[in-house]
Design an enzyme around this catalytic site. Structure first.
Site, mmCIF file in Angstrom:
data_model
loop_
_atom_site.group_PDB
_atom_site.id
_atom_site.type_symbol
_atom_site.label_atom_id
_atom_site.label_comp_id
_atom_site.label_asym_id
_atom_site.label_seq_id
_atom_site.Cartn_x
_atom_site.Cartn_y
_atom_site.Cartn_z
ATOM 1 N N GLU A 1 2.626 4.252 -7.534
ATOM 2 C CA GLU A 1 3.854 3.558 -7.925
ATOM 3 C C GLU A 1 4.397 4.150 -9.221
ATOM 4 O OE1 GLU A 1 3.179 -0.653 -8.103
ATOM 5 O OE2 GLU A 1 2.430 -0.755 -6.047
ATOM 6 N N ARG B 1 -2.385 -5.078 -2.772
ATOM 7 C CA ARG B 1 -2.399 -3.846 -3.543
ATOM 8 C C ARG B 1 -2.286 -2.688 -2.556
ATOM 9 N NH1 ARG B 1 -1.367 -5.985 -7.732
ATOM 10 N NH2 ARG B 1 -2.425 -5.759 -9.752
ATOM 11 N N HIS C 1 7.192 -3.617 -5.904
ATOM 12 C CA HIS C 1 6.169 -4.463 -6.529
ATOM 13 C C HIS C 1 6.826 -5.687 -7.162
ATOM 14 C CE1 HIS C 1 1.790 -4.127 -8.059
ATOM 15 N NE2 HIS C 1 2.131 -5.410 -7.962
#
Length: 321
Positions: free
Chosen positions: A263, A234, A282
């Site tokens: 993000e 993360r 991601h």
């Protein structure tokens, strides 16, 4: 009749696969699909069950204040930040994850990051755009040492792949124990002593208050200047300001980053500018077979939900109170 909200910002054809699979398995289930933040709040108010990613909840800046009917949240990933930290989340809501399916895709993403950095694949791509023929020696993974921070399903899939490449594999975890594929395992309290040995540091640890900015300036100072960072955990695990300074100062050779504090990564973020940084969106677990990997768990839990057998669900992270 129970109503499922599929709240996803994935490509429409991928989201449609979930709708079709649920619709085929449970013909009486009402299914609503939402991909926009503006439509999400009223849809959440109509839902008995919610299928989503925690990161997408965060990206949309959504909360569950209006989720009057909600009884179950099925996360499509293992990271639950964005769901379990919802202030309005009621104790009566069961939360389940997709634990157990990410070993193949994320371990391959880690290997891809290591290989791309070691061979400087981005520079080849830049050369191709200009039709330039430049050559340099690749750095081998063979006989190198990789450190894996966080030992779970993904790390257990990655370690033997690294061993097959001829690497020494070192684990770093809060619960040191012998694990197949690892040459040795250290506790987190010994991380700074281990870092100078590593050629690659792969982050797979879950995000929590305990791991917030765990990878900071002290960590980068302890790493070899020739070493690389791969973050598939993360964004909050890494202090991005410290990472930027480490890259500027040559404290590490480069990084492959799949996750970020914010993000999508803002267009003016300094990380975009580094030629020795590979940025992916991601994507670590997102693969062509993800729906197939996920559906056995999703169908099992939906069947339990519709029959009132909540105790029969798998991957229960937080049972209803």
């Amino acid at each position: 009749m129970a109503r499922l909200l599929i709240l996803l910002t994935l490509p429409p054809d991928v989201t449609e696969q979930y709708r079709q699979r649920f619709g085929g398995a449970f013909p009486d289930l009402e299914i609503e699909v939402v991909a926009e933040a503006g439509k999400a709040a009223p849809a959440i108010g109509r839902a008995d069950a919610l299928l989503t990613f925690g990161q997408m909840m965060k990206n949309m800046k959504l909360d569950l204040a209006g989720a009057a009917r909600l009884k179950w949240v099925q996360a499509l990933g293992t990271g639950l930040d964005g769901i379990t930290d919802q202030p309005a989340l009621k104790d009566s809501v069961t939360i389940t994850s997709l634990h157990g399916v990410h070993g193949p895709p994320v371990s391959e993403a880690a290997l891809a990051g290591m290989l791309a950095l070691a061979r400087d694949i981005p520079q080849f791509v830049r050369q191709q755009e200009h039709k330039h023929w430049g050559r340099w020696p690749a750095r081998l993974l063979h006989n190198k040492t990789v450190g894996i921070l966080g030992i779970g399903v993904i790390a257990e899939a990655l370690a033997p792949k690294c061993k097959a490449m001829g690497m020494t594999v070192v684990g770093i975890t809060s619960a040191p124990r012998p694990v197949a594929g690892f040459d040795r395992v250290h506790g987190k309290d010994g991380m700074l002593r281990v870092l100078p040995e590593l050629d690659f540091l792969v982050l797979l640890t879950p995000y929590s208050p305990a791991t917030h900015h765990l990878i900071d300036a002290k960590v980068f100072a302890a790493m070899k200047p020739s070493s690389y960072l791969i973050n598939l955990a993360r964004g909050g695990v890494v202090d991005e300001s410290a990472l930027i300074e480490a890259l500027k100062g040559g404290k590490i050779a480069g990084a492959a980053l799949d996750v970020f504090m914010q993000e999508p990564l803002p267009a003016d973020h300094p990380l975009w500018a580094f030629k020795n940084v590979i940025i992916t969106t991601h994507q670590g677990g997102f693969c062509d077979t993800y729906v197939d990997l996920a559906m056995p768990i999703l169908e099992h839990n939906m069947r339990c939900f519709l029959t009132g057998n909540l105790k029969g669900m798998v991957n229960v992270v937080r049972p209803a109170a």
